[in-house]
Each structure stands twice: as structure tokens, then as C-alpha cells.
Motif scaffolding. Structure first.
Motif, PDB file in Angstrom:
ATOM      1  N   ILE A 240      -1.382  -1.959   3.214  1.00 43.90           N
ATOM      2  CA  ILE A 240      -2.116  -1.551   4.420  1.00 43.90           C
ATOM      3  C   ILE A 240      -2.247  -0.037   4.468  1.00 43.90           C
ATOM      4  CG2 ILE A 240      -2.040  -1.541   6.933  1.00 43.90           C
ATOM      5  CD1 ILE A 240      -0.544  -4.249   6.709  1.00 43.90           C
ATOM      6  N   MET A 241      -1.200   0.666   4.108  1.00 38.09           N
ATOM      7  CA  MET A 241      -1.255   2.125   4.090  1.00 38.09           C
ATOM      8  C   MET A 241      -2.267   2.613   3.062  1.00 38.09           C
ATOM      9  SD  MET A 241       1.817   4.852   3.407  1.00 38.09           S
ATOM     10  CE  MET A 241       1.521   6.611   3.548  1.00 38.09           C
ATOM     11  N   ALA A 242      -2.265   1.986   1.879  1.00 31.06           N
ATOM     12  CA  ALA A 242      -3.204   2.383   0.828  1.00 31.06           C
ATOM     13  C   ALA A 242      -4.637   2.189   1.289  1.00 31.06           C
ATOM     14  CB  ALA A 242      -2.926   1.586  -0.444  1.00 31.06           C
ATOM     15  N   GLU A 243      -4.895   1.055   1.931  1.00 31.48           N
ATOM     16  CA  GLU A 243      -6.255   0.800   2.426  1.00 31.48           C
ATOM     17  C   GLU A 243      -6.645   1.833   3.475  1.00 31.48           C
ATOM     18  OE1 GLU A 243      -8.892  -2.918   4.187  1.00 31.48           O
ATOM     19  OE2 GLU A 243      -6.706  -3.003   4.227  1.00 31.48           O
ATOM     20  N   THR A 244      -5.703   2.192   4.336  1.00 33.18           N
ATOM     21  CA  THR A 244      -5.972   3.183   5.376  1.00 33.18           C
ATOM     22  C   THR A 244      -6.263   4.552   4.771  1.00 33.18           C
ATOM     23  OG1 THR A 244      -4.470   1.983   6.848  1.00 33.18           O
ATOM     24  CG2 THR A 244      -5.063   4.209   7.493  1.00 33.18           C
ATOM     25  N   LEU A 245      -5.535   4.896   3.705  1.00 34.23           N
ATOM     26  CA  LEU A 245      -5.739   6.181   3.030  1.00 34.23           C
ATOM     27  C   LEU A 245      -6.952   6.177   2.108  1.00 34.23           C
ATOM     28  CD1 LEU A 245      -2.036   6.998   2.049  1.00 34.23           C
ATOM     29  CD2 LEU A 245      -3.423   8.251   3.707  1.00 34.23           C
ATOM     30  N   GLY A 246      -7.467   4.979   1.787  1.00 38.08           N
ATOM     31  CA  GLY A 246      -8.562   4.887   0.837  1.00 38.08           C
ATOM     32  C   GLY A 246      -8.125   5.168  -0.583  1.00 38.08           C
TER      33      GLY A 246
ATOM     34  N   PRO B 175      -5.891  -9.728  -4.105  1.00 35.91           N
ATOM     35  CA  PRO B 175      -5.311  -8.444  -3.688  1.00 35.91           C
ATOM     36  C   PRO B 175      -5.494  -8.210  -2.189  1.00 35.91           C
ATOM     37  CG  PRO B 175      -7.411  -8.069  -4.736  1.00 35.91           C
ATOM     38  CD  PRO B 175      -7.153  -9.550  -4.832  1.00 35.91           C
ATOM     39  N   VAL B 176      -5.132  -9.196  -1.390  1.00 37.34           N
ATOM     40  CA  VAL B 176      -5.287  -9.112   0.059  1.00 37.34           C
ATOM     41  C   VAL B 176      -3.972  -9.556   0.696  1.00 37.34           C
ATOM     42  CG1 VAL B 176      -6.544  -9.906   2.082  1.00 37.34           C
ATOM     43  CG2 VAL B 176      -7.763  -9.607  -0.075  1.00 37.34           C
ATOM     44  N   PHE B 177      -3.416  -8.721   1.557  1.00 35.55           N
ATOM     45  CA  PHE B 177      -2.169  -9.065   2.227  1.00 35.55           C
ATOM     46  C   PHE B 177      -2.344  -9.178   3.738  1.00 35.55           C
ATOM     47  CE2 PHE B 177      -1.064  -6.854  -1.687  1.00 35.55           C
ATOM     48  CZ  PHE B 177      -0.236  -7.788  -2.268  1.00 35.55           C
TER      49      PHE B 177
ATOM     50  N   ALA C 207       1.096  -4.150  11.609  1.00 39.49           N
ATOM     51  CA  ALA C 207       0.064  -3.505  10.799  1.00 39.49           C
ATOM     52  C   ALA C 207      -0.512  -2.308  11.540  1.00 39.49           C
ATOM     53  CB  ALA C 207      -1.036  -4.512  10.460  1.00 39.49           C
ATOM     54  N   GLU C 208      -0.635  -2.423  12.866  1.00 39.47           N
ATOM     55  CA  GLU C 208      -1.173  -1.310  13.650  1.00 39.47           C
ATOM     56  C   GLU C 208      -0.213  -0.127  13.651  1.00 39.47           C
ATOM     57  OE1 GLU C 208      -3.541   1.134  15.744  1.00 39.47           O
ATOM     58  OE2 GLU C 208      -4.055  -0.739  14.696  1.00 39.47           O
ATOM     59  N   ASP C 209       1.107  -0.381  13.582  1.00 40.07           N
ATOM     60  CA  ASP C 209       2.074   0.715  13.485  1.00 40.07           C
ATOM     61  C   ASP C 209       1.856   1.523  12.210  1.00 40.07           C
ATOM     62  OD1 ASP C 209       3.446   0.209  15.863  1.00 40.07           O
ATOM     63  OD2 ASP C 209       4.778  -1.250  14.915  1.00 40.07           O
ATOM     64  N   VAL C 210       1.560   0.839  11.102  1.00 42.35           N
ATOM     65  CA  VAL C 210       1.302   1.531   9.841  1.00 42.35           C
ATOM     66  C   VAL C 210       0.065   2.409   9.978  1.00 42.35           C
ATOM     67  CG1 VAL C 210       0.794   1.242   7.386  1.00 42.35           C
ATOM     68  CG2 VAL C 210       2.411  -0.303   8.515  1.00 42.35           C
ATOM     69  N   ARG C 211      -0.979   1.891  10.605  1.00 44.72           N
ATOM     70  CA  ARG C 211      -2.201   2.684  10.779  1.00 44.72           C
ATOM     71  C   ARG C 211      -1.976   3.832  11.763  1.00 44.72           C
ATOM     72  NH1 ARG C 211      -4.797  -2.289   9.202  1.00 44.72           N
ATOM     73  NH2 ARG C 211      -4.261  -3.325  11.164  1.00 44.72           N
ATOM     74  N   LEU C 212      -1.144   3.586  12.784  1.00 42.58           N
ATOM     75  CA  LEU C 212      -0.821   4.650  13.736  1.00 42.58           C
ATOM     76  C   LEU C 212      -0.102   5.800  13.032  1.00 42.58           C
ATOM     77  CD1 LEU C 212      -0.581   5.740  16.654  1.00 42.58           C
ATOM     78  CD2 LEU C 212       1.573   4.456  16.838  1.00 42.58           C
ATOM     79  N   ALA C 213       0.828   5.467  12.152  1.00 42.98           N
ATOM     80  CA  ALA C 213       1.533   6.510  11.405  1.00 42.98           C
ATOM     81  C   ALA C 213       0.555   7.369  10.621  1.00 42.98           C
ATOM     82  CB  ALA C 213       2.558   5.865  10.465  1.00 42.98           C
TER      83      ALA C 213
ATOM     84  N   GLU D 142      -1.184   5.100  -6.296  1.00 42.84           N
ATOM     85  CA  GLU D 142      -1.236   6.495  -5.852  1.00 42.84           C
ATOM     86  C   GLU D 142      -0.394   6.708  -4.609  1.00 42.84           C
ATOM     87  OE1 GLU D 142      -4.845   8.762  -5.522  1.00 42.84           O
ATOM     88  OE2 GLU D 142      -5.776   7.605  -7.123  1.00 42.84           O
ATOM     89  N   VAL D 143      -0.355   5.700  -3.756  1.00 45.39           N
ATOM     90  CA  VAL D 143       0.470   5.797  -2.558  1.00 45.39           C
ATOM     91  C   VAL D 143       1.944   5.761  -2.938  1.00 45.39           C
ATOM     92  CG1 VAL D 143       1.087   4.660  -0.387  1.00 45.39           C
ATOM     93  CG2 VAL D 143      -1.306   4.779  -1.111  1.00 45.39           C
ATOM     94  N   GLY D 144       2.294   4.923  -3.933  1.00 43.43           N
ATOM     95  CA  GLY D 144       3.676   4.834  -4.420  1.00 43.43           C
ATOM     96  C   GLY D 144       4.520   3.933  -3.558  1.00 43.43           C
ATOM     97  N   THR D 145       5.818   3.994  -3.791  1.00 48.68           N
ATOM     98  CA  THR D 145       6.760   3.174  -3.038  1.00 48.68           C
ATOM     99  C   THR D 145       8.040   3.955  -2.828  1.00 48.68           C
ATOM    100  OG1 THR D 145       7.949   1.067  -2.965  1.00 48.68           O
ATOM    101  CG2 THR D 145       7.762   2.124  -5.111  1.00 48.68           C
TER     102      THR D 145
END
Length: 996
Positions: free
Chosen positions: A568-574, A508-510, A528-534, A579-582
């Protein structure tokens, strides 16, 4: 780059194809795509990225390709953003790369890479919105930069030359539509066909068979490619099966309506005679089997977009299908067992595997055996943390990696490589199911989204359902085919057996947490940094993430980027991914040519609406012209008659005997329900709740701002059943008006409104002889004054067809509107024509209709132009003082009752010369300097009843100017002359002819 090796089962090496790319002559073989031919020719650089202009090579071998987008040239016609991976070459084929200047090798836009931190996600929202200081103070920075930003935006450049290709539309119906022709799709189609079902099988690739064409697996001991070829031959020989290769199913709509694009001639130097380039299919199917397969996912790590980094399955496909080995020294970087098949495939095709890097510490025995057979270095518990090289890969850096903690340790080491093959697992291609259903379901074991529960009649099979082995795919194909063809008859074939490819659950690692620019969406340069910036800037919804970063937008539709980005977004949100969805996938699944959507409907593509009696009009001398979207008779000219002579003759006969006109185009809306009368009281300015059953009433409708919107009659057919008629031009607008108030303002009212315009054919018969003509052909009811007084409604039959008749008039003569079902329209019309022959009845067109209404002073869209009130049109007698209605609150406003407003009058030309709508009315007799305009003419004609040229006009002063004179000024048509201002009721103002 290595030359071709192995067999390459799809290409014909005996046929050489000559084509050009970026002006460079190239060769390939019949069966090559542009991508495979360029790879075989040593090309590694295919394009430049959207934002940073980074060099990009091939990532995939199919429709999911985000990098290798080219512009295809057909003469002067340019078609941009076409994946090189799905484009077949032919002799004379020409393509150019995109998004670069002056050339692909040397692109000055690459300087954008140095400004990476400044042009991260959403940079244009933040950078260009501020004010400018200095001499341009007060100017928004965007106003200066917009021209340059828009020129730099996008990828390919559309051409301006007209497309001369031919396109075609088709409709089809079937019992079972199978989308995808891999093992699951072939088995589903075969099973359904065996049961007697009518089957359509659509496949986006040129060859049916899907992955079986290049897989190393066997089915019943037969190589998969041979098995699929036999299955295709069997299906092709059946009368109840239609095969559609090169056909992309791009949209799934309600009621199992499917949209598909067939590329009929793109693979040919020129279409055959009469053959279209593309054919657009609208398919309606009882059941749909989705066997659309899956997309391999890339992994996210620094430098993962360098040319030479490719999906593992794509490299295997190029080797097995096209005989092109993508590198002499390949390194695999994977997180699942399925990718090991690519190592075996490359080795069989003559490639060399330098190393397999697996981020998992523990892998299956089958995977270890494949690695051992490849004779390569096998690094488990490691990750690629960077790539080396310029416009081509020269090496990779690997480092020890703990997938459980997602931590790197130890020092990076270098591996020589000219090709890096990556695999982050597989994402089922659920796009069509997402269009047709609800949100997809997350499977933690597969680390993938699976299709939602069906809300329409579709079934899934094979990799679409997350079944990644041939044996599972075949079993699901049989099951889907049986279910889809349920009740059709014969039993299905026995299931075939396929050997399962090794596959265990992916790690489960991308993303590899190493420093450097790591791309998630290759097409849009999203890192990936753009996703975290958002996330840091508050965009925590997946829909907001998509729009802020452009992740998964445009032609890509998230095929390779969606899951890594969400992870990446899910990991950032914890949070876990479910739960994050698509985001929901929307049509089209892949780009569709605009020419195919328009097909034969080019040039003036406004829809043409024809009345039920259209053919009769055309066959009986009518000159037809467009009135809005309708084709209506203008005149029924006799031999040698001009338009003016014809309409004058027709109008005169209506006044003297009788005429009949087609009024089927009038808007007709059924207003039904317990609160229908109350609703009409609110909509109209006058009262309708007091209207008796089988009576009609003229009604006036205002907008909320108090201006007139429409007028017409509404018939009360029952206690809670009304038929509203509107002007032809405003039918749609009135329908929207009614629906808005019912849905938004008065949702408590129990009322349904339904447009029934096309359900009714209508004929208005008017003139002194109208009642006698009607009496001669109507049965089942009397039509005398007692049975049908003015505005009365009766039902009867004409020539055996049921009709509803209302006595009302637009011409000012005694007249009746006869409505029947649209299917009876011509039959009833002809019966009325036949009955009227002894009385001199003539059909008349819009010119005569306009003349009759101008003589009577009736208003239409020319006067109801969105700027006039009931007072302006002298319809204030229709404004009820007993109830509020839409627009009533505005009627007393100063601006709407001013004496300076334009109001309706009649004009008579003193020189008896023609008048024209649009001319101005002035009170100064100087043609060269007419000065101040009093208003304008709205409609004009020659009146046979008066023997004069007359007009309706809106002028200041209105009634106060009756009996005075003014001048019309029409310089464009060189007309200036004196007119007399009179009442707009020119003819029979007392209405004696109407009520006689």
C-alpha cells in the motif's frame, strides 16, 4: 459453529481435558491448543483490538496469530499476550481474554470505534501536545490526559505476584542446527545425520513434521503425515541427533550463535520433579539450515477483521489436525492457486464450500478442477468488498474486480457465509536470516521477500526459499543437508519424491479499493488509510512508517502485515516495492519469557567477578565481600577475632614485616601503537612520552570538565607498548573514556586499547622484608635497588611461571606488584606465601589495605568522587605546563580555583573514638545545633602505626586549617566529638620507608 468432524490427527479423543476461559468451564482433548478447543466449543470471539476494541476472532493457527492473545494464569502469576494458537491446554488450565471491560462480550471500550477519525495513526502526537486554555492555562494537555492514555495502552496486564516456576539455561554445540521440521527440515536433518554430523533439530510446534502433519499431499505414495512420522522416528533413534520440539529459535547472533526457548512443561498441569518450566538454549553450530517455512498473508478489504475471517491455511489445519471445521458455509477469497488446497481439505473434512472468490480473471486448470470438485460457486475476477454481521460473520459482499486496473465495477452482491477464508499469497519466514544477514530480496513473481545473501554459515530450504511444493522442499532439504554436513563422511540418502501442490504466481494485489475500515496490522489496529495518512504527513521511509503507525511492531513483527502494508505504501509513493524496501526483523522472533532469560540468575543478579586466587582466599579463612562487581577478601580473621582486630593486626604486620594482597581486580588496559605515547600525553595530566622502557609512572586523568576522573600507574613495556592500570571501580569507565577519544576526537591516532584486566593476576607484596621475600623465590632477574629502583620493571620467573614485577607502593612501604598470567595466579601466589613464611609474611584484605592507604594519605574513589580537582586533592604538582591534556582548558576557571572549595585534609579524633565516613565537619561545639558544615569525612580507620583513630576529609579552607580544631557531627550514628585538622600525610610523609 459446527462440532468436531473428521479424524483430527493431532488430538486424542479418548482423553478429555477440562479447562476454563474467562471463568467459563470448557472441555477439549489431549493435543488441543486453546484456540482449537475454543473453536470446537463454539467460541468465535477471542479478544478485543488494541485501539478500537473491535471484536476479534482467530486469524491463524500458529505463532503469527495477531488477534487471539490471552493471559494465562498459573495461580497468582499472570502471563499476558500469549497466542491461543500456540498454547496447549491441560487439566486445570486457566486463561482470560484481554483488553476488555467489563467482559469480552460487552466492552465499553468499543466506543472508541465511533471516534475512529480522531484516533488515527499518530493521534497522540498531535492531539495531546497543545496547551490548555481556561483555568489550567499553561498546562500541557498531555499532562492531563497522560494517566488515562497510559491506562488504556497495551493489551494484556502483567501481574505483580512473584513467579515461582523454575527456569534453566543450557549450552549446546553441534555441526548442523536445523530450524524447522517440515519436509525440508526433516530431509536436511536426515541427510546431515547420515553423513555422521552432530545434528540438532528445533521445532516450535509440539509435533515434529510441520505442514506434513496436516497436508493432503503424498510423498513416495505415502500420506505426508505418515512419511513425516517415520522420518521423526528414524531421527529419534540416532545417537548423533537431538530433537527439540516445542522450541522456538528466536535469535540469530554473530558466529552462528543461536538463541532458543524450549517450553518444557507449559503443556503439563505441573512440571515433573526437578523439571523446569522453560529451558533457554544457547546453541553454537558450524552450519545452520533454516527451514522455517512461510506465513500466509491476509488480504486488505473493508471488514476484514470481523470474527469468522481467517487465513485459508489455518482453516485447513484446524480441520485436518484438530477435526474442527471452522464454518458450515465457507467462502474463500484468494489471489493465488495455493489457497485452493484449503478448499479441498475442508471439503474432505466435512465442511461445505459456498463459494470461491478469486480476484484473478485467469487461473490454472488445476485450480478450476478443485473448485469444480467442491461443487461451489466460483467467481473469478471478483473481490470481497465487505463483511456483514456483529461479533460473528453472517455474510460477505462481493463485486466484480479488475486486478490489472484495480477497479471495481457493477453492483455488490450478498453471499451467505459464516466463515470467510482469505489468502493473499505466502511470505517466507525470513526473520532469522534477516537478523543474521543483510536486507531481504524482493521476488516479483512470488510477490514476496526472499532471504538475503548469507553473511554467516547458514543455508535455506523449502518454503523459506520460496519453494512452496513438497517436491521442491524435499530436494532443497537434501541439498541443504549435504552442504551443511560436507566432509563428514557417508553419502546421503536418495531424494524422496513428493507431489507438488498447485501453485501459480499470486496477483500483485493486496488491497481491495472499497470504502470502509480495512485493516493491515490486526494486532495494532493499523488500517490502509493509516498507511496513506503517514505518507501525506511526510513519513515516506519504511522505518518512519513503522514507528508512526506501529505497523509490524511488538510481538507481531510484521509476520502477516508487513508485505500488505509495504504494498500500500509503494502504491501511494508510486514506486515498486523493492524501492520502498522493508524494515529489518529483529530478535526475538517470538516473545521469550523473562524467567528463561534470567534462569538460575534470580534475586541479586549482579555478576560476580572472582580473582584467579579466589578459591585460595576462601580456603584460607578470608571473609569475602563485594567490592563493586568483585568478591574480595575483607580480612583473614583468626579464631575469635573481630573485623577490627583482624585488620589492625594485618596492617601492623605489613609495617613491621611484610604482607601480600590480591590486586588482580585493578583495571589493566593495553595501550599499543606508534602513537601510544602521544595518546597518553593527551589523556594524562603529566608526561608519559618521556618515560623510559621498563619504567612506570603515576598518572592522573581528568574529565573534560577539569574534575579528576582516575589515577593509577602506567608501565612502559616497549617503545609502543604500555600497560595502564586503573582503580578497580573505574576500570570500565576509563576504558570507555579512552575508546571515545580514539573513535570520535582523535581517530587519526594509530593506537589500539584493549582491556586485559582478566588476563593478568596480580599480587602486591610490601613491608620491610618484601625485597628479601621476593629475592628468595624469583629467578631470572635480580631485585636489588640497582636492578629494580623505585618504579622500575623487571621480568623473571616464580616457581617456573613467568612474571612481570614493578616496584611501586600503595601501602607506603617498600613494595612490589607481581603480575602473571591469570592461569598461573594461584601458583605464583602460593609460591610467594611459602617464600614469606620465614619472614612473617601475612595475607591481608581490603580493610587493612584501606588503613595503610589512609595512613599515607593516598586517594581512592571516596575522594575522587566526580566533584574534586587536582588542586582539591593536592595533586596539582602533576599538572604539566608543557602540554595540553584532557580537562586542561578548564583548570583556571574561577569555580575550580576558589578558596571556598573543599580540599583534602587529615583528621585525628581528640577523644580517640571511632570516626565514620560521611560524617560532617563543623566549627561549632554545640551537638544539638552544629550549624554550618565545613565538609565531610571520606574515609576513616584506627591507625595501628599511630595508635589513633584517624580520617581523611574534604573541608573548606584545607591546608589553612592545619593545626586547628573542629568537630565531627554524625547524628545518625550518635557521634559528636572534637578533631584535630592535620596534613593528610599521617605516616612517613618523607617517603623514606618507600624508597629505603
Amino acid at each position: 459453529m459446527s462440532p468436531r468432524r473428521g479424524n483430527g490427527g493431532r488430538i486424542d479423543r479418548t482423553r478429555t481435558i477440562r479447562f476454563t476461559f474467562d471463568g467459563r468451564p470448557m472441555t477439549g482433548h489431549a493435543g488441543d491448543t486453546l484456540a482449537s478447543a475454543l473453536l470446537a466449543g463454539g467460541v468465535s470471539l477471542f479478544g478485543r483490538s488494541f485501539k478500537y476494541h473491535r471484536p476479534r476472532g482467530l486469524l491463524s493457527a500458529g505463532v503469527e496469530e495477531p488477534n487471539a492473545l490471552v493471559t494465562v494464569l498459573r495461580g497468582e502469576v499472570r502471563e499476558p499476550n500469549i497466542p491461543a494458537t500456540t498454547t496447549e491446554i491441560h487439566d486445570g488450565f486457566t486463561a482470560v481474554s484481554q483488553n476488555r471491560f467489563p467482559s469480552l462480550d460487552f466492552d465499553v471500550g468499543a466506543v472508541n470505534g465511533l471516534a475512529g477519525p480522531l484516533i488515527s495513526a499518530g493521534f497522540y502526537y498531535k492531539t495531546f501536545m497543545g496547551p490548555v486554555l481556561g483555568p489550567l492555562k499553561g498546562t500541557r494537555f498531555w499532562m492531563i490526559c497522560e494517566r488515562f492514555i497510559r491506562r488504556a495502552a497495551g493489551l494484556g496486564r502483567a501481574g505483580l505476584a512473584p513467579d515461582t516456576a523454575r527456569y534453566e539455561r543450557m549450552n549446546a554445540f553441534c555441526d548442523v542446527l536445523v530450524v524447522g521440521s517440515g519436509p525440508a527440515g526433516l530431509m536436511a536433518a536426515s541427510t546431515a545425520a547420515d553423513s555422521g554430523a552432530r545434528v540438532i533439530l528445533a521445532e516450535l510446534e509440539p509435533r515434529l513434521g510441520g505442514s506434513a502433519n496436516w497436508s493432503a499431499e503424498t510423498i513416495d505414495g505415502t500420506p505426508a503425515s505418515e512419511w513425516s512420522a517415520e522420518a521423526v522416528r528414524d531421527l529419534a533413534g540416532r545417537d548423533n541427533v537431538r530433537l527439540l520440539p516445542r522450541t522456538t529459535v528466536w535469535g540469530y547472533y554473530d558466529d552462528n550463535t543461536i538463541a532458543a526457548l524450549e517450553r518444557v512443561a507449559d503443556h503439563k498441569p505441573a512440571p515433573a520433579k526437578g523439571e523446569p518450566r522453560h529451558r533457554h538454549w544457547t546453541i553454537r553450530s558450524q552450519k545452520v539450515v533454516l527451514a522455517t517455512g512461510a506465513f500466509e498473508r491476509p488480504l486488505v478489504f473493508p471488514g476484514n477483521d470481523r470474527p469468522g475471517v481467517m487465513l485459508a491455511s489455518a482453516a485447513e489445519r484446524y480441520a485436518r489436525e484438530f477435526g474442527v471445521v471452522t464454518g458450515d458455509k465457507a467462502v474463500l477469497f484468494v489471489n493465488n492457486d495455493g489457497a485452493y488446497a484449503a478448499a479441498a481439505g475442508l471439503r474432505e473434512a466435512g465442511g461445505t464450500i459456498a463459494a470461491i472468490v478469486d480476484m484473478r480473471a485467469e487461473i490454472s486448470a488445476e485450480a478450476r478442477a478443485i473448485a469444480a470438485a467442491a461443487g461451489c460457486e466460483h467467481l473469478t475476477g471478483h473481490a470481497v468488498v465487505g463483511t456483514e454481521g456483529g461479533k460473528a460473520l453472517s455474510g460477505v459482499k462481493v463485486q466484480r474486480f479488475d486486478a490489472a486496473t484495480r477497479r471495481l465495477s457493477g453492483e455488490p452482491r450478498h453471499l451467505d457465509a459464516d466463515c470467510l477464508l482469505v489468502s493473499g499469497g505466502w511470505s517466507p519466514a525470513i526473520h532469522l536470516a534477516s537478523q543474521a544477514g543483510t536486507a531481504p530480496r524482493w521476488d516479483d513473481g512470488l510477490q514476496a521477500f526472499l532471504p538475503p545473501a548469507p553473511t554467516q554459515a547458514w543455508l535455506g530450504a523449502g518454503a523459506f526459499n520460496g519453494r512452496f511444493s513438497t517436491a521442491q522442499a524435499l530436494a532443497e532439504g537434501i541439498s541443504a543437508g549435504l552442504t551443511a554436513a560436507a566432509g563428514k563422511g557417508r553419502p546421503a540418502v536418495a531424494p524422496a519424491v513428493g507431489n507438488a501442490a498447485p501453485f501459480s504466481e499470486p496477483a500483485p494485489v493486496f488491497e481491495v479499493p472499497a470504502k470502509g475500515k480495512a485493516f493491515v496490522d490486526f494486532q495494532h489496529d493499523v488500517t490502509a488509510e493509516d498507511v496513506r495518512l503517514a505518507h501525506r504527513e511526510g513519513f515516506v521511509s519504511v522505518e518512519h512508517l513503522k514507528r508512526y503507525t506501529t505497523l509490524g511492531m511488538a510481538t507481531d513483527q510484521g509476520k502477516t502485515s508487513n508485505v500488505p502494508g509495504l504494498a500500500i505504501m509503494a502504491e501511494t509513493l508510486g514506486k515498486p516495492i523493492p524501492e520502498v524496501g522493508t524494515t529489518r526483523f529483529r530478535p526475538p522472533f517470538a516473545p521469550v519469557s523473562i524467567g528463561a532469560l534470567a534462569a538460575e540468575r534470580f534475586g541479586d543478579i549482579k555478576p560476580e567477578r572472582l580473582t584467579p586466587m579466589h578459591d585460595w582466599h576462601a580456603d584460607n579463612g578470608a571473609t569475602l565481600y563485594a567490592a563493586g562487581l568483585w568478591l574480595r577478601p575483607q580480612i583473614y580473621g583468626l579464631s575469635g577475632e573481630t573485623v577490627d582486630q583482624a585488620y589492625v593486626r594485618e596492617a601492623r604486620i605489613v609495617r613491621e614485616a611484610a604482607g601480600i594482597v590480591d590486586v588482580s581486580t585493578l583495571g589493566k588496559i593495553a595501550v599499543q601503537g606508534p602513537d601510544a605515547a602521544e595518546f597518553l600525553d593527551r589523556v594524562y595530566t603529566n608526561m608519559f612520552s618521556t618515560l623510559p622502557v621498563n619504567k612506570a609512572r603515576y598518572g592522573l586523568m581528568l574529565r573534560e570538565d577539569g574534575f579528576v576522573m582516575d589515577d593509577g600507574t602506567t608501565w612502559r613495556l616497549g617503545e609502543h607498548d604500555f600497560l595502564m592500570t586503573t582503580t578497580t571501580a573505574n576500570a570500565g569507565k576509563v576504558m570507555q573514556h579512552l575508546e571515545y577519544f580514539l573513535d570520535v576526537v582523535w581517530p587519526d591516532l594509530r593506537v589500539h586499547v584493549t582491556s586485559v584486566t582478566d588476563q593478568w593476576a596480580g599480587a602486591a607484596i610490601g613491608g620491610p622484608k618484601a625485597r628479601e621475600i621476593l629475592a628468595a623465590c624469583v629467578t631470572g632477574t635480580a631485585v636489588d635497588n640497582a636492578a629494580m629502583p623505585f618504579m622500575g620493571i623487571v621480568k623473571g620467573d616464580i616457581a617456573g611461571a613467568p612474571v612481570t614485577i614493578c616496584r611501586l607502593s600503595f601501602s607506603g612501604e617498600m613494595a612490589f606488584e607481581v603480575y602473571c598470567g591469570a592461569g598461573h595466579g594461584t601458583h605464583v601466589w602460593e609460591a610467594l606465601i611459602e617464600a614469606g613464611k620465614p619472614y612473617g609474611l601475612v595475607p591481608y584484605g581490603l580493610e587493612a589495605l584501606g588503613t595503610l592507604r589512609i595512613e599515607k594519605g593516598h586517594v581512592t574513589g571516596a575522594e575522587i568522587d566526580g566533584r574534586t580537582t587536582a588542586h582539591d586533592l593536592h595533586l596539582d604538582w602533576m599538572l604539566s605546563k608543557k602540554k595540553p591534556f584532557i580537562g586542561s582548558a578548564m583548570l583556571g576557571r574561577e569555580g575550580l580555583v576558589s578558596d571556598e572549595r573543599l580540599s583534602l585534609v587529615g583528621l585525628i579524633a581528640r577523644d580517640n573514638r571511632p570516626l565514620n565516613g560521611g560524617a560532617h565537619v563543623v566549627d561549632y561545639p554545640d551537638e544539638e545545633r552544629p550549624r554550618y558544615s565545613l565538609g565531610h569525612l571520606t574515609a576513616a580507620c584506627y591507625s595501628p602505626a599511630l595508635g589513633k583513630h584517624i580520617a581523611l576529609a574534604l573541608i573548606r579552607g584545607g591546608k589553612a586549617r592545619h593545626g586547628t580544631r573542629a568537630y565531627i557531627s554524625d547524628p545518625l550514628r550518635k557521634r559528636f566529638g572534637e578533631v584535630e585538622i592535620v596534613s593528610h600525610h599521617f605516616f612517613d610523609p618523607e617517603g623514606t620507608r618507600l624508597h629505603g
